[in-house]
Design an enzyme around this catalytic site. Structure first.
Site, PDB file in Angstrom:
ATOM      1  N   TYR A  81     -60.256  21.285 -23.947  1.00 42.68           N
ATOM      2  CA  TYR A  81     -61.423  20.702 -24.613  1.00 42.68           C
ATOM      3  C   TYR A  81     -62.735  20.942 -23.865  1.00 42.68           C
ATOM      4  O   TYR A  81     -63.801  20.575 -24.352  1.00 42.68           O
ATOM      5  CB  TYR A  81     -61.233  19.189 -24.774  1.00 42.68           C
TER       6      TYR A  81
ATOM      7  N   HIS B 113     -67.445  18.400 -28.776  1.00 45.37           N
ATOM      8  CA  HIS B 113     -67.169  16.985 -28.507  1.00 45.37           C
ATOM      9  C   HIS B 113     -67.340  16.643 -27.031  1.00 45.37           C
ATOM     10  O   HIS B 113     -67.451  15.472 -26.685  1.00 45.37           O
ATOM     11  CB  HIS B 113     -65.748  16.664 -28.953  1.00 45.37           C
TER      12      HIS B 113
ATOM     13  N   TYR C 123     -59.096  10.154 -23.504  1.00 45.96           N
ATOM     14  CA  TYR C 123     -59.324  10.833 -24.775  1.00 45.96           C
ATOM     15  C   TYR C 123     -60.350  10.019 -25.558  1.00 45.96           C
ATOM     16  O   TYR C 123     -60.494   8.811 -25.396  1.00 45.96           O
ATOM     17  CB  TYR C 123     -58.046  11.103 -25.580  1.00 45.96           C
TER      18      TYR C 123
ATOM     19  N   ASN D 106     -60.943   8.812 -28.561  1.00 47.56           N
ATOM     20  CA  ASN D 106     -60.729   7.659 -29.429  1.00 47.56           C
ATOM     21  C   ASN D 106     -60.405   6.377 -28.678  1.00 47.56           C
ATOM     22  O   ASN D 106     -60.404   5.302 -29.279  1.00 47.56           O
ATOM     23  CB  ASN D 106     -59.625   7.957 -30.444  1.00 47.56           C
TER      24      ASN D 106
ATOM     25  N   ASN E  67     -65.865   8.360 -33.263  1.00 52.51           N
ATOM     26  CA  ASN E  67     -64.722   7.530 -32.883  1.00 52.51           C
ATOM     27  C   ASN E  67     -64.789   7.021 -31.448  1.00 52.51           C
ATOM     28  O   ASN E  67     -64.328   5.914 -31.164  1.00 52.51           O
ATOM     29  CB  ASN E  67     -63.411   8.277 -33.122  1.00 52.51           C
TER      30      ASN E  67
END
EC number: 3.1.1.29
Length: 188
Positions: free
Chosen positions: A14, A19, A64, A66, A113
């Site tokens: 990632y 993000h 992470y 969320n 989120n």
């Protein structure tokens, strides 16, 4: 003291996604001010030090996206942070054009989120945030695929300047306050 949280997802997979602009933002601040991220506390990588006479903790939650709220609440409790006055969250925003910055003293989580998790865990929307525009997905592309995708080559080429402006904006917040930073960076 300020707790400055950059949102993102852990892991090399990632690292260069849209993000993770929050992670890259606090990395830029750390590099600029000679701070080093160290092993985790409260499910976060942390870099502590002083920036313009302000004690700061830069954080990259490793929960992470969320579940970011779990790490933020744990850090606020550990460092005895008043979110309304001492927390700044930096994160990507689909609703802003690429490279647009928007600083706010408070506000809803919107569709993000990670911010939803933070608001739910803190039980308040009363904390400062710096939203970084990543633009809208092209065509009918799924938003989740878009935010977890990499920047285009043109966007990637513009990132050093963008990350520098984000660091500049955070420095203005630390030196001169949120209102001055909002007046200086929101109209651009």
């Amino acid at each position: 003291m300020w707790l400055i949280v950059g949102l993102g997802n852990p892991g090399e997979r990632y690292a260069r996604t849209r993000h993770n602009i929050g992670f890259r933002s606090v990395d830029t601040l750390a590099e600029r001010h000679g701070l080093t991220f160290r092993p985790q506390r409260a499910n976060s990588q942390l870099a502590e030090g002083n920036i313009y006479g302000q004690r700061v903790v830069l954080a990259k939650p490793q929960t992470y996206m969320n579940l970011s709220g779990q790490a933020v609440v744990a850090l606020c409790n550990w460092y005895k942070i008043d979110p309304a006055r001492e927390l700044l969250v930096i994160y990507d925003d689909l609703d802003l054009p690429f490279a647009k910055l928007r600083i706010r003293e408070r506000g809803s989580a919107g569709t993000h989120n990670g911010m939803r998790s933070i608001v739910a865990q803190l039980g308040t929307t009363e904390f400062p945030r710096l939203r970084v525009g990543i633009g809208q997905p092209p065509g009918k592309m799924d938003a989740a695929d878009y935010v977890l995708g990499r920047f285009t080559p043109d966007e990637e080429a513009a990132l050093p300047d963008l990350l520098g402006r984000i660091a500049d904006a955070v420095e203005v917040i630390l030196r001169e306050g949120l209102t001055t930073a909002m007046n200086r960076y929101n109209p651009l």
